[in-house]
Design an enzyme around this catalytic site. Structure first.
Site, PDB file in Angstrom:
ATOM      1  N   ASP A  26       0.079 -12.707  11.234  1.00  0.00           N
ATOM      2  CA  ASP A  26       1.239 -12.710  10.293  1.00  0.00           C
ATOM      3  C   ASP A  26       2.024 -14.134  10.665  1.00  0.00           C
ATOM      4  O   ASP A  26       1.088 -15.202  11.435  1.00  0.00           O
ATOM      5  CB  ASP A  26       2.520 -11.774   9.913  1.00  0.00           C
ATOM      6  CG  ASP A  26       3.256 -12.027   8.826  1.00  0.00           C
ATOM      7  OD1 ASP A  26       3.692 -13.229   8.059  1.00  0.00           O
ATOM      8  OD2 ASP A  26       2.882 -11.862   7.373  1.00  0.00           O
ATOM      9  N   HIS A  65       8.666 -14.102   7.326  1.00  0.00           N
ATOM     10  CA  HIS A  65       7.437 -12.932   7.243  1.00  0.00           C
ATOM     11  C   HIS A  65       6.638 -12.174   7.812  1.00  0.00           C
ATOM     12  O   HIS A  65       7.191 -10.172   6.987  1.00  0.00           O
ATOM     13  CB  HIS A  65       6.873 -13.911   6.670  1.00  0.00           C
ATOM     14  CG  HIS A  65       5.985 -13.298   5.151  1.00  0.00           C
ATOM     15  ND1 HIS A  65       4.836 -12.563   5.817  1.00  0.00           N
ATOM     16  CD2 HIS A  65       5.900 -12.978   3.811  1.00  0.00           C
ATOM     17  CE1 HIS A  65       4.054 -12.170   4.420  1.00  0.00           C
ATOM     18  NE2 HIS A  65       4.446 -12.408   3.858  1.00  0.00           N
ATOM     19  N   ASN A 164       0.251 -12.055  -4.814  1.00  0.00           N
ATOM     20  CA  ASN A 164       1.661 -11.629  -6.303  1.00  0.00           C
ATOM     21  C   ASN A 164       1.032 -12.812  -7.800  1.00  0.00           C
ATOM     22  O   ASN A 164       2.532 -12.777  -8.289  1.00  0.00           O
ATOM     23  CB  ASN A 164       2.733 -12.175  -5.101  1.00  0.00           C
ATOM     24  CG  ASN A 164       2.971 -11.506  -3.900  1.00  0.00           C
ATOM     25  OD1 ASN A 164       2.455 -10.254  -4.400  1.00  0.00           O
ATOM     26  ND2 ASN A 164       3.929 -12.023  -3.137  1.00  0.00           N
ATOM     27  N   SER A 228       3.550  -8.331  -0.089  1.00  0.00           N
ATOM     28  CA  SER A 228       3.740  -8.551   1.438  1.00  0.00           C
ATOM     29  C   SER A 228       4.016  -7.179   2.079  1.00  0.00           C
ATOM     30  O   SER A 228       4.364  -7.041   2.985  1.00  0.00           O
ATOM     31  CB  SER A 228       4.095  -9.913   1.796  1.00  0.00           C
ATOM     32  OG  SER A 228       3.315 -11.113   1.972  1.00  0.00           O
TER      33      SER A 228
END
Length: 318
Positions: A26, A65, A164, A228
């Site tokens: 990530d 994130h 998404n 996520s």
């Protein structure tokens, strides 16, 4: 039902993911956060890592994130606990401060996890990254599959975000890859989140709306939404199942066994199609061959029967 699983005791050990390591590919991890161990190194919760964006050994998060995902999987905060609060973490920073993730950096992160699997007992990869595409079984790309397949062959369970974009007949890559467990999002009322990609290749659902987890700033927490956020729920779930099997009889589970067990034992959620939302107490019952496995004793639960392609992080977050 992760909190119910934590109260199960096997051979004097709680089921909290202890002994398993989740590699978070990530934007890095705020390893100084107290809920994420407060340090980086062999005696820390975040055992190791690498920054493939800046090519150095400091995988500190500069975007938020990655820290948020890491906390969902494994925060040890007394109030805001992750699914597997005693699992260790590895921080593999493949995404920059703006959320862009190069294909070469993602592949390098996979290669690092494979090469260091034994050193850090890496059993799980959490990958909240997707290319925004809409793929079914015949259209799923393959450009990264050799690396994914190598990780799978090494016995590393991979959970990845379905995306998404709100598609109902396709999910993003690499989630659609055959050796990945794809994860979509539900809200707190166990409804399918409107933004989540679904379709024939979607394996699981997990909470992904207004999830409160760790941030890159000090010891902070914040809310975020997206597939996520659902993905590290599945990564933490895998850690619990793997620890449970090792404690019960010293065996392990294959990557497809984990996926199948979580699908078989999940609760139905529907948006015209039926999907399975994680139910971890059901999953542990299934591992015990469907027999009753728990009894309540002194407030605890005890086991009674052993038998340069660029992809973007999921960014369309409410």
């Amino acid at each position: 039902n992760a909190d119910d699983v934590w109260d199960i005791i096997v051979n004097n050990s709680d089921i909290t993911g202890k002994g398993e390591t989740i590699a978070v590919i990530d934007t890095g991890i705020n390893y100084l956060h107290s809920a994420l161990g407060g340090c980086l190194g062999s005696n820390c919760k975040v055992l190791a890592g690498y920054d493939f964006v800046n090519s150095d050994n400091d995988p500190m998060d500069d975007q938020n994130h990655g820290s948020h995902c890491a906390g969902i999987a494994s925060s040890e905060d007394s109030t805001y606990r992750g699914v597997a609060p005693d699992a260790n973490l590895v921080a593999l920073k493949a995404c920059d401060s703006g959320g862009g993730c190069s294909g070469s950096a993602i592949i390098a992160a996979f290669d690092w996890a494979i090469a260091n699997k034994a050193a850090y007992n890496i059993s799980i990869i959490s990958l909240s990254i997707g290319d925004g595409g809409q793929y079914d079984g015949s259209t799923c790309p393959t450009w990264m599959d050799s690396t994914i397949d190598a990780a799978a062959s090494a016995g590393i369970f991979i959970a990845a975000a379905s995306g998404n974009e709100g598609y109902s007949n396709g999910i993003s890559y690499p989630a659609c890859s055959p050796n990945i467990t794809s994860v979509g999002a539900t809200d707190n009322s166990v409804n399918v989140a409107g933004f989540t990609n679904t379709g024939e290749l979607l394996d699981l659902m997990a909470p992904g709306v207004s999830v409160y987890s760790t941030s890159k700033s000090g010891d902070g927490f914040y809310y975020n939404s997206g597939t996520s956020m659902a993905t590290p729920h599945a990564a933490g779930a895998a850690a619990l199942l793997l620890q449970y099997m090792k404690l019960v009889n010293g065996t392990t589970l294959g990557i497809h066994e984990i996926r199948d067990i979580l699908k078989i034992t999940g609760d139905n959620v529907t948006d015209g199609q039926v999907f399975k939302r994680l139910n971890l107490i059901n999953a542990l019952s299934y591992l015990d061959n469907g027999a009753p496995i728990i009894s309540f004793t002194s407030g605890d639960i005890s086991v009674t029967n052993y038998d340069t392609f660029v992809v973007n992080i999921s960014s369309n977050e409410a």
